[in-house]
Design a protein around this motif. Sequence first.
Motif, mmCIF file in Angstrom:
data_model
loop_
_atom_site.group_PDB
_atom_site.id
_atom_site.type_symbol
_atom_site.label_atom_id
_atom_site.label_comp_id
_atom_site.label_asym_id
_atom_site.label_seq_id
_atom_site.Cartn_x
_atom_site.Cartn_y
_atom_site.Cartn_z
ATOM 1 N N THR A 7 17.757 34.260 26.508
ATOM 2 C CA THR A 7 19.200 34.309 26.713
ATOM 3 C C THR A 7 19.941 33.748 25.501
ATOM 4 N N GLU A 8 19.499 32.613 24.990
ATOM 5 C CA GLU A 8 20.148 32.017 23.812
ATOM 6 C C GLU A 8 19.979 32.904 22.575
ATOM 7 N N PHE A 33 26.572 32.528 29.618
ATOM 8 C CA PHE A 33 26.566 33.223 28.330
ATOM 9 C C PHE A 33 27.412 34.480 28.434
ATOM 10 N N ASN A 52 22.180 35.890 23.011
ATOM 11 C CA ASN A 52 23.583 35.484 22.911
ATOM 12 C C ASN A 52 23.985 35.280 21.449
ATOM 13 N N ASN A 104 27.958 36.805 25.433
ATOM 14 C CA ASN A 104 27.767 37.755 24.348
ATOM 15 C C ASN A 104 26.474 38.548 24.565
ATOM 16 N N LEU A 105 26.253 38.941 25.816
ATOM 17 C CA LEU A 105 25.025 39.631 26.180
ATOM 18 C C LEU A 105 25.355 40.957 26.850
#
Length: 178
Positions: free
Chosen positions: A109-110, A156, A113, A158-159
């Motif tokens: 995820t990070e 998050f 993102n 920006n996914l």
Amino acid sequence: MTQKNKTSELKKYLAEMNEEALRAEILKLYQKLPQVKDYYNQDLMSESERQAMLDTYKKKVYRQFWTPSGNPKDPSNAEIKTLVAEFEKVAAFPYDVIDLLLYRVELTTEHANEFGGAADANYNASTTMFKKAMKLIQANGYLSYFRQRIEALFRFDNLDYWYIMDLENVYEELKGEN
């Protein structure tokens, strides 16, 4: 012969042994099978030793997403799956397995993102690990211990939206079963 019959036979075999013979049998397995040795070694570890082992696996998973110099790379889902499977074989406590599974999801995820998304295969592999983590959480009653980490995943932005929605759906479905 079915697995159930083998389990019954093993139980009968063990029931016929005295305590000394049982101890000898466990020692024989410990000395002969690396997985048994690793399992008991972890079971006998102190909390700090267990944490160090978990941290070692976390570093190995981290290296699937980032080079030693800190540059991003396309993670190998097969290698990550192998690392998690290795850890599951030696982990004495489900809590530690859940921690590693969630760490993998957090890294995906990070990473996504930071770079505006990821390949569908990476999202799908992460979602599969998340489902596995949630099932273990549910089976062991650990939701209160992991809730904050899980819910942080949903923040998050920006996914690819469907990935976060998939994670949220899994969470809501399994959380509701508790």
